[in-house]
Design an enzyme around this catalytic site. Structure first.
Site, PDB file in Angstrom:
ATOM      1  N   MET A  22      25.638  75.932  25.982  1.00 43.02           N
ATOM      2  CA  MET A  22      25.970  74.529  25.685  1.00 43.02           C
ATOM      3  C   MET A  22      27.272  74.444  24.890  1.00 43.02           C
ATOM      4  SD  MET A  22      23.526  72.052  23.412  1.00 43.02           S
ATOM      5  CE  MET A  22      23.889  72.384  21.707  1.00 43.02           C
ATOM      6  N   SER A  65      22.511  81.578  25.867  1.00 39.86           N
ATOM      7  CA  SER A  65      21.849  80.382  25.351  1.00 39.86           C
ATOM      8  C   SER A  65      21.182  79.621  26.501  1.00 39.86           C
ATOM      9  CB  SER A  65      22.883  79.542  24.580  1.00 39.86           C
ATOM     10  OG  SER A  65      22.244  78.672  23.688  1.00 39.86           O
ATOM     11  N   GLN A  66      21.450  78.327  26.668  1.00 38.26           N
ATOM     12  CA  GLN A  66      20.723  77.596  27.715  1.00 38.26           C
ATOM     13  C   GLN A  66      20.996  78.169  29.119  1.00 38.26           C
ATOM     14  OE1 GLN A  66      22.000  73.471  27.291  1.00 38.26           O
ATOM     15  NE2 GLN A  66      23.821  73.754  28.546  1.00 38.26           N
ATOM     16  N   ASP A  98      19.678  83.334  13.637  1.00 33.42           N
ATOM     17  CA  ASP A  98      20.086  82.206  14.475  1.00 33.42           C
ATOM     18  C   ASP A  98      19.909  80.880  13.734  1.00 33.42           C
ATOM     19  OD1 ASP A  98      20.357  80.280  16.635  1.00 33.42           O
ATOM     20  OD2 ASP A  98      20.020  81.948  18.007  1.00 33.42           O
ATOM     21  N   HIS A 118      23.590  82.754  16.115  1.00 34.53           N
ATOM     22  CA  HIS A 118      23.526  82.497  17.560  1.00 34.53           C
ATOM     23  C   HIS A 118      24.730  83.057  18.318  1.00 34.53           C
ATOM     24  CE1 HIS A 118      21.683  80.577  20.932  1.00 34.53           C
ATOM     25  NE2 HIS A 118      22.702  79.786  21.182  1.00 34.53           N
TER      26      HIS A 118
END
Ligand SMILES: *[C@@H]1O[C@H](CO)[C@@H](O)[C@H](O)[C@H]1NC(C)=O
Ligand SMILES: *[C@@H]1O[C@H](CO)[C@@H](O)[C@H](O)[C@H]1NC(C)=O
Length: 304
Positions: free
Chosen positions: A39, A113-114, A231, A287
């Site tokens: 993202m 991530s996503q 994270d 992250h």
């Protein structure tokens, strides 16, 4: 307002990437690699995906690396990461992969991530060409119940997203137009989640068990999940290893192995675990923060 403005871009037809690379059918032993960014990021940011692509190309001679661009250009690609229906993104990617002559012998996939849960949907829905290994880097396989901090420079967007999620993550309008709502997992409203989550509840077999998903996912040779121990973007961080909050409350978490998904083996993950196909890696750092040394030592071996 920004949502309306940007969503008008969704009408523009997506254009597939023109790929240049190794000659199809040549005797190249390296397995091609697909990257799907996170993202607020894009395919080709020289500080993120671009750097990772280059790094892998330097380490593995001759490898074909395709960093997915969702849309016609980098701006669209970034916006689509917030506003383009995930199921649509996944089918765009499926047809792109099916048409890429370099991938017909199979490929590995690395999602950030996503991008990691989106690539898992590709594995479950689109078995051809076959995905061999899936590497999830800070992915959210049980969704998120919080976006405490946004990556990069997207904080204004994040405020907007949080507001929309709070107003009604499971309303049709928000589900349709906000990517993050499609993997929003509210343990206090489990029924709503199961019923209305357009993306995550579907790929996690919450409404029914699609045997095709289960069969396709189990075709993977490995499913590697990386968790970032510090994270500050993903909440709860357990989701990076396919764990989550126990249903009905928002404090206590459970591991994948403790979950009903696993115990009932609705997705084939227990079978994969027994076959030694699930790999759980943890690294220090926030992250998506890792060093080249860590990457080389821990992830590169899966790509060789
Ligand atoms: C495969 O490997 C070679 C050398 O490692 C590389 O230069 C080439 O682009 C790759 N693809 C081929 C030969 O089709
Ligand atoms: C199961 O998933 C496959 C692959 O995406 C799809 O074609 C099929 O319609 C799904 N079946 C059901 C019952 O939803």
């Amino acid at each position: 307002m920004a949502v309306l403005l940007l969503s008008s871009l969704l009408l523009a037809a997506p254009v597939l990437l023109v790929v240049s690379g190794p000659v199809p059918g040549s005797t190249n032993k390296t397995v091609p690699l697909i990257l799907w960014h996170g993202m607020g990021d894009s395919c080709c940011n020289p500080l993120s995906m671009g750097a990772i692509k280059k790094m892998i190309e330097q380490e593995i001679a001759g490898i074909y690396v395709l960093s997915l661009m969702i849309g016609k250009n980098v701006v669209e690609d970034t916006e689509n990461g917030f506003f383009l229906d995930v199921n649509h993104q996944v089918s765009m990617v499926c047809s792109q992969l099916a048409q890429d002559p370099n991938l017909q012998g199979g490929y590995n996939a690395m999602g950030f991530s996503q991008g990691a849960q989106f690539l898992r949907a590709v594995a479950q829905r689109c078995p051809s060409p076959p995905m061999k290994k899936l590497i999830s880097v800070g992915g959210q396989h049980q969704g998120v119940y919080g976006l405490p901090r946004c990556p990069g420079e997207s904080s204004h967007l994040c405020d907007m997203i949080r507001e929309a999620l709070n107003r009604g993550a499971y309303s049709d309008l928000v589900q349709k137009h906000l990517v993050q709502a499609q993997y929003w997992h509210d343990p206090l409203n489990d029924d709503l989640y199961k019923k209305h989550s357009l993306f995550l509840a579907d790929i996690n077999q919450e409404r029914s068990v699609n045997e095709t998903y289960k069969k396709n996912l189990q075709q993977l040779e490995k499913f590697v999940m990386v968790k970032f121990l510090q994270d500050s973007v993903v909440d709860p961080v357990d989701t990076e290893w396919f764990g989550f909050l126990k249903t009905g409350q928002a404090k206590v978490t459970e591991t994948l192995q403790e979950s009903d998904l696993y115990k009932q083996d609705r997705l084939g993950l227990a079978a994969m675990d027994k076959a030694g196909k699930l790999v759980f890696l943890a690294t220090e750092g926030d992250h998506l923060q890792f060093s080249k040394e860590w990457f080389d030592a821990n992830l590169l071996p899966y790509l060789r």
